[in-house]
Design a protein around this motif. Structure first.
Motif, short mmCIF file in Angstrom:
data_model
loop_
_atom_site.label_atom_id
_atom_site.label_comp_id
_atom_site.label_asym_id
_atom_site.label_seq_id
_atom_site.Cartn_x
_atom_site.Cartn_y
_atom_site.Cartn_z
N ALA A 1 1.02 -3.24 4.22
CA ALA A 1 0.54 -1.85 4.29
C ALA A 1 -0.80 -1.67 3.61
CB ALA A 1 1.57 -0.91 3.67
N GLY A 2 -1.16 -2.60 2.73
CA GLY A 2 -2.43 -2.50 2.02
C GLY A 2 -2.40 -3.43 0.82
N LEU B 1 1.04 3.39 -8.90
CA LEU B 1 1.52 3.97 -7.65
C LEU B 1 2.51 5.10 -7.93
CD1 LEU B 1 2.07 0.71 -5.56
CD2 LEU B 1 0.31 2.43 -5.17
N LEU B 2 3.40 4.88 -8.88
CA LEU B 2 4.35 5.92 -9.24
C LEU B 2 3.64 7.18 -9.72
CD1 LEU B 2 6.90 3.64 -11.12
CD2 LEU B 2 7.39 4.91 -9.02
N ARG B 3 2.62 7.00 -10.57
CA ARG B 3 1.85 8.15 -11.04
C ARG B 3 1.11 8.82 -9.90
NH1 ARG B 3 1.03 8.13 -16.68
NH2 ARG B 3 2.99 7.39 -17.60
N GLY B 4 0.56 8.00 -9.00
CA GLY B 4 -0.16 8.54 -7.85
C GLY B 4 0.75 9.35 -6.94
N PHE B 5 1.94 8.84 -6.69
CA PHE B 5 2.89 9.58 -5.86
C PHE B 5 3.27 10.90 -6.53
CE2 PHE B 5 4.24 5.25 -4.10
CZ PHE B 5 3.48 5.42 -2.95
N GLY C 1 -4.98 -6.19 9.41
CA GLY C 1 -5.13 -4.74 9.48
C GLY C 1 -4.76 -4.04 8.20
N ALA C 2 -4.89 -4.76 7.08
CA ALA C 2 -4.46 -4.21 5.78
C ALA C 2 -5.66 -3.65 5.02
CB ALA C 2 -3.79 -5.31 4.95
N PRO C 3 -5.64 -2.37 4.68
CA PRO C 3 -6.76 -1.77 3.97
C PRO C 3 -6.73 -2.05 2.47
CG PRO C 3 -5.08 -0.12 4.32
CD PRO C 3 -4.59 -1.37 5.00
N LEU C 4 -7.90 -2.06 1.87
CA LEU C 4 -8.00 -2.09 0.41
C LEU C 4 -7.66 -0.70 -0.10
CD1 LEU C 4 -8.84 -3.34 -2.31
CD2 LEU C 4 -11.21 -2.73 -1.76
N LEU C 5 -6.63 -0.60 -0.93
CA LEU C 5 -6.17 0.69 -1.44
C LEU C 5 -6.88 1.09 -2.73
CD1 LEU C 5 -2.36 0.15 -0.83
CD2 LEU C 5 -3.93 1.48 0.58
N GLU D 1 -6.03 6.56 -10.87
CA GLU D 1 -7.25 7.24 -10.43
C GLU D 1 -8.11 6.37 -9.54
OE1 GLU D 1 -9.04 8.38 -14.09
OE2 GLU D 1 -7.44 9.78 -14.64
N HIS D 2 -7.83 5.08 -9.53
CA HIS D 2 -8.62 4.15 -8.71
C HIS D 2 -7.91 3.78 -7.41
CE1 HIS D 2 -11.68 3.34 -11.81
NE2 HIS D 2 -10.69 3.53 -12.67
N LEU D 3 -6.76 4.40 -7.12
CA LEU D 3 -6.01 4.08 -5.92
C LEU D 3 -6.10 5.21 -4.90
CD1 LEU D 3 -2.73 2.60 -7.46
CD2 LEU D 3 -4.82 1.40 -6.80
N ASN D 4 -6.13 4.83 -3.63
CA ASN D 4 -6.16 5.80 -2.53
C ASN D 4 -4.72 6.03 -2.07
OD1 ASN D 4 -6.51 7.29 -0.20
ND2 ASN D 4 -8.31 6.16 0.47
N ILE D 5 -4.05 6.94 -2.74
CA ILE D 5 -2.64 7.21 -2.44
C ILE D 5 -2.49 7.83 -1.06
CG2 ILE D 5 -0.62 8.57 -3.11
CD1 ILE D 5 -1.08 6.16 -4.88
N ASP D 6 -3.44 8.65 -0.66
CA ASP D 6 -3.36 9.27 0.67
C ASP D 6 -3.36 8.22 1.77
OD1 ASP D 6 -3.26 11.81 -0.39
OD2 ASP D 6 -5.42 12.17 -0.19
N ALA D 7 -4.20 7.20 1.62
CA ALA D 7 -4.26 6.14 2.63
C ALA D 7 -2.94 5.37 2.66
CB ALA D 7 -5.41 5.19 2.33
N LEU D 8 -2.36 5.12 1.48
CA LEU D 8 -1.09 4.40 1.43
C LEU D 8 0.03 5.24 2.05
CD1 LEU D 8 0.71 2.09 0.61
CD2 LEU D 8 0.82 3.04 -1.70
N LEU D 9 0.07 6.53 1.74
CA LEU D 9 1.09 7.38 2.31
C LEU D 9 0.98 7.41 3.83
CD1 LEU D 9 1.15 10.36 -0.22
CD2 LEU D 9 3.00 8.73 0.24
N HIS D 10 -0.23 7.45 4.34
CA HIS D 10 -0.43 7.41 5.80
C HIS D 10 0.12 6.12 6.38
CE1 HIS D 10 -2.29 8.04 9.72
NE2 HIS D 10 -2.76 6.79 9.64
N ALA D 11 -0.15 5.00 5.70
CA ALA D 11 0.35 3.71 6.17
C ALA D 11 1.87 3.66 6.14
CB ALA D 11 -0.25 2.58 5.34
N LEU D 12 2.46 4.19 5.06
CA LEU D 12 3.91 4.17 4.94
C LEU D 12 4.58 5.05 5.99
CD1 LEU D 12 4.36 4.36 1.05
CD2 LEU D 12 4.49 2.33 2.51
#
Length: 241
Positions: A175-176, A25-29, A205-209, A225-236
């Motif tokens: 959040a996911g 997550l840190l790398r994704g952010f 209502g929790a998405p698979l990230l 590379e396997h995480l959807n950071i955009d979806a998590l940021l939207h949730a946050l």
């Protein structure tokens, strides 16, 4: 300037990849252009490094290596315990009390230094801190949305649903969640992930990230590379806690 974001990473058990996913997550952010910092408020298991004269925890060191913003050790990990065992037991042996208020204060300081702060819990969601409080109480005190790391192995469906229910029971938002393949030989792994995906989406209502494959050796960059950071940021950013 937008307000800083933060999340609390918990898991279905210990040794299921919370640190790997937190580092990912840190790398994704960072890849998304955000200055990311990490906290491991309670860490059990430390070794003394004669070179720098400091005690080190392997998980905390991995978080530091992945973070774009390095926090002072006493802010990143307010409670660093020596023995790798249940924190409340080790703390009692060391004559220490695991207080929530200092952790909340450290989190406030971390939020002033970064765009996003990843707070990694210890063990599962309800690990005791003392005789009456646990890490769920810490998550409530921080008031953060939760990301659940599910170690995909036999029994993971039950563990995931129980943990998600425990998060909701404390009034926190899931959040996911991230599926981390810890047993590469598990039968019907994809089907297990799909079942959890359907249930957590319907009930919380929790998405698979993302699904992190079994990595040997583990790599935060590859996992990211396997995480959807955009979806998590939207949730946050839409968090209403």
């Amino acid at each position: 300037m937008s307000s800083p974001l933060s999340l609390f990473v918990t898991g279905t058990d210990t040794e299921i990849g919370k640190t790997l996913v937190s580092c990912a997550l840190l790398r994704g952010f960072a890849n998304a252009g955000l200055a990311a910092a990490a906290m491991k408020p309670v860490a059990a298991g430390a070794e003394f490094n004669a070179e720098d004269g400091m005690w080190h925890n392997e998980d905390a060191d991995q978080l530091d290596a992945a973070a774009g913003v390095l926090l002072p050790p006493e802010v990143r990990t307010p409670y660093l315990l020596q023995a790798p065992a249940a924190p409340h037991i080790v703390a009692a042996q060391e004559g220490r009390t695991l207080e929530i208020a200092p952790i909340v204060q450290c989190h406030r300081e971390a939020m002033q230094r970064a765009d996003v702060v990843v707070v990694e819990g210890v063990g599962g969601f309800r690990v005791p801190l003392d005789g009456t409080r646990d890490t769920a109480d810490l998550a409530v005190a921080l008031g953060l949305p939760v990301v659940l790391v599910v170690g995909v192995r036999l029994g993971c469906i039950n563990h995931a649903l129980l943990t998600a229910d425990a998060v909701a029971a404390r009034g926190l938002r899931l959040a996911g969640w991230v599926a981390n393949i810890v047993d590469p030989a598990m039968r019907f792994a994809d089907e297990n992930v799909q079942t959890i995906r359907e249930w957590l989406a319907r009930e919380h209502g929790a998405p698979l990230l993302g699904t992190v494959p079994h990595l040997a050796p583990p790599s935060a960059q590859v996992a990211a590379e396997h995480l959807n950071i955009d979806a998590l940021l939207h949730a946050l950013r839409s968090n209403t806690l």
